[in-house]
Design an enzyme around this catalytic site. Structure first.
Site, PDB file in Angstrom:
ATOM      1  N   HIS A 112       0.866  -1.178   0.000  1.00 45.24           N
ATOM      2  CA  HIS A 112       0.000   0.000   0.000  1.00 45.24           C
ATOM      3  C   HIS A 112       0.911   1.240   0.000  1.00 45.24           C
ATOM      4  O   HIS A 112       2.144   1.106  -0.011  1.00 45.24           O
ATOM      5  CB  HIS A 112      -0.940  -0.017   1.211  1.00 45.24           C
ATOM      6  CG  HIS A 112      -0.260  -0.288   2.513  1.00 45.24           C
ATOM      7  ND1 HIS A 112       0.603   0.605   3.108  1.00 45.24           N
ATOM      8  CD2 HIS A 112      -0.277  -1.377   3.330  1.00 45.24           C
ATOM      9  CE1 HIS A 112       1.057   0.107   4.231  1.00 45.24           C
ATOM     10  NE2 HIS A 112       0.557  -1.116   4.393  1.00 45.24           N
ATOM     11  N   HIS A 123       3.994   1.413   2.318  1.00 46.81           N
ATOM     12  CA  HIS A 123       5.209   0.747   1.832  1.00 46.81           C
ATOM     13  C   HIS A 123       5.889   1.621   0.770  1.00 46.81           C
ATOM     14  O   HIS A 123       7.110   1.770   0.756  1.00 46.81           O
ATOM     15  CB  HIS A 123       4.866  -0.599   1.170  1.00 46.81           C
ATOM     16  CG  HIS A 123       4.271  -1.617   2.104  1.00 46.81           C
ATOM     17  ND1 HIS A 123       2.988  -2.101   1.953  1.00 46.81           N
ATOM     18  CD2 HIS A 123       4.786  -2.268   3.168  1.00 46.81           C
ATOM     19  CE1 HIS A 123       2.742  -3.005   2.888  1.00 46.81           C
ATOM     20  NE2 HIS A 123       3.809  -3.126   3.642  1.00 46.81           N
ATOM     21  N   GLY A 136       8.944   1.321   9.101  1.00 49.54           N
ATOM     22  CA  GLY A 136       7.818   2.211   9.382  1.00 49.54           C
ATOM     23  C   GLY A 136       7.549   2.322  10.876  1.00 49.54           C
ATOM     24  O   GLY A 136       7.566   1.317  11.584  1.00 49.54           O
TER      25      GLY A 136
HETATM   26  P1  AMP Z   1       4.853  -5.187   6.416  1.00 53.15           P
HETATM   27  O1  AMP Z   1       4.689  -5.544   4.991  1.00 53.15           O
HETATM   28  O2  AMP Z   1       3.553  -4.942   7.122  1.00 53.15           O
HETATM   29  O3  AMP Z   1       5.765  -6.125   7.149  1.00 53.15           O
HETATM   30  O4  AMP Z   1       5.579  -3.767   6.448  1.00 53.15           O
HETATM   31  C1  AMP Z   1       6.793  -3.536   5.800  1.00 53.15           C
HETATM   32  C2  AMP Z   1       7.331  -2.203   6.247  1.00 53.15           C
HETATM   33  O5  AMP Z   1       6.398  -1.171   5.928  1.00 53.15           O
HETATM   34  C3  AMP Z   1       7.539  -2.140   7.776  1.00 53.15           C
HETATM   35  O6  AMP Z   1       8.732  -1.435   8.058  1.00 53.15           O
HETATM   36  C4  AMP Z   1       6.322  -1.387   8.235  1.00 53.15           C
HETATM   37  O7  AMP Z   1       6.511  -0.703   9.474  1.00 53.15           O
HETATM   38  C5  AMP Z   1       6.108  -0.410   7.089  1.00 53.15           C
HETATM   39  N1  AMP Z   1       4.730   0.052   7.090  1.00 53.15           N
HETATM   40  C6  AMP Z   1       3.601  -0.697   7.243  1.00 53.15           C
HETATM   41  N2  AMP Z   1       2.511   0.074   7.257  1.00 53.15           N
HETATM   42  C7  AMP Z   1       2.948   1.350   7.115  1.00 53.15           C
HETATM   43  C8  AMP Z   1       2.294   2.614   7.061  1.00 53.15           C
HETATM   44  N3  AMP Z   1       0.972   2.730   7.173  1.00 53.15           N
HETATM   45  N4  AMP Z   1       3.052   3.727   6.903  1.00 53.15           N
HETATM   46  C9  AMP Z   1       4.410   3.627   6.804  1.00 53.15           C
HETATM   47  N5  AMP Z   1       5.080   2.464   6.847  1.00 53.15           N
HETATM   48  C10 AMP Z   1       4.359   1.338   7.003  1.00 53.15           C
END
Ligand code: AMP
Length: 285
Positions: free
Chosen positions: A34, A37, A148
């Site tokens: 999204h 990311h 994030g």
């Molecule tokens: P994930 O795919 O959920 O493991 O997230 C991958 C990276 O994207 C991690 O470092 C998360 O903290 C970051 N992330 C997830 N959601 C968001 C968001 N809403 N805003 C910014 N970064 C995000």
């Protein structure tokens, strides 16, 4: 964008690139991408010569098998989005690529971070996170790792691992991107129905309420009001915690102290987490 499925191929590629002076930025993800990311990809692109993204749904960090099975997958649109946003390299390894038969499991010293908040509610989760991030860092050999703030405790855990293991990488933590109504963007939001999605925004409302009233109302009364608000919207709350910057719970508040609000709650079948820095020591008047 170049797609690597085998980590060894990417290792070779990076070794060759490293012969000239380049900076590599890395954004590890579990896919179902999204704009949150993408904001990490954009930041990496602005600061590095090469941006690598990985998509890997890491089984070792799921303490709940059904959460793992139901984790959203959207590889084709993920690839489209990455290409559209100028990501240079995508690593999409298999489980056996990341954890081959001879893989040596290690135990990461995470101290109290492993027993509080997410650590307490998701046994083994952060060991799994460290296992995969350590392995991915070994493969991508990057200069800057982008994370994030949405996963605040995870950022702290990874920072500690990097420091303890003396991994030569800089960590940059990016702000949480939210939907127009304030709901923190998350891959898991895809699993919410329309009513749940509408109710889910109350997590953000609760965080804003905490920020507005942190020096006005007692912490106990504040937390109780938030529990009630989320419960009336159909949430089962795991925790609403007010902590210092290092995630130690606090019972008194000071204006010259950074204060963080941490929330985890389940609506329908979907567990959501969010947080907000509700007082910033550096900006205190
Ligand atoms: P994930 O795919 O959920 O493991 O997230 C991958 C990276 O994207 C991690 O470092 C998360 O903290 C970051 N992330 C997830 N959601 C968001 C968001 N809403 N805003 C910014 N970064 C995000």
């Amino acid at each position: 964008m170049i797609l690597f499925k085998r980590p060894d191929d990417l290792v070779d590629f990076i070794q060759k690139k490293r012969k000239s002076l380049i900076k590599i930025g890395f954004v590890p993800t579990m896919g179902a991408l999204h704009q949150g990311h993408i904001s990490l990809i954009e930041k990496s692109k602005s600061e590095n010569d090469i941006t690598i993204c990985s998509i890997f749904i890491n089984p070792t960090q799921f303490n709940n098998p059904s959460d793992f099975e139901k984790y959203p997958v959207s590889i084709e649109t993920d690839i489209e989005q990455l290409e559209l946003n100028g990501c240079d390299i995508l690593l999409m390894p298999s489980v056996t690529d990341i954890y081959p038969e001879n893989f040596q499991k290690s135990n990461f010293e995470l101290g109290y971070l492993e027993t509080i908040l997410e650590g307490k509610h998701r046994t083994g989760h952060f060991q799994g996170v460290c296992m995969v991030v350590n392995r991915l860092l070994e493969i991508v050999n990057c200069d800057i790792l982008y994370l994030g703030q949405k996963d605040y405790q995870q950022c702290m855990v990874i920072k500690k691992m990097v420091l303890d293991l003396k991994i030569p990488v800089k960590i940059e933590i990016m702000p949480t991107l939210r939907e127009a109504n304030g709901l923190a963007m998350s891959s898991r939001n895809q699993r919410l129905n329309e009513t749940e999605k509408a109710n889910a925004l109350s997590i953000y409302e609760v965080l804003k309420f905490l920020k507005a009233n942190i020096f006005e109302i007692s912490l106990t009364a504040l937390k109780e009001a938030c529990f009630l608000k989320l419960a009336t919207k159909g949430f089962k709350v795991d925790y609403i915690e007010i902590t210092d910057e290092l995630l130690n719970p606090i019972d008194t508040t000071q204006r010259n102290q950074t204060i963080v609000a941490m929330v985890a709650a389940t609506i329908g079948e979907v567990r959501l987490i969010d947080n907000m820095i509700i007082n910033n020591a550096n900006n205190s008047e």
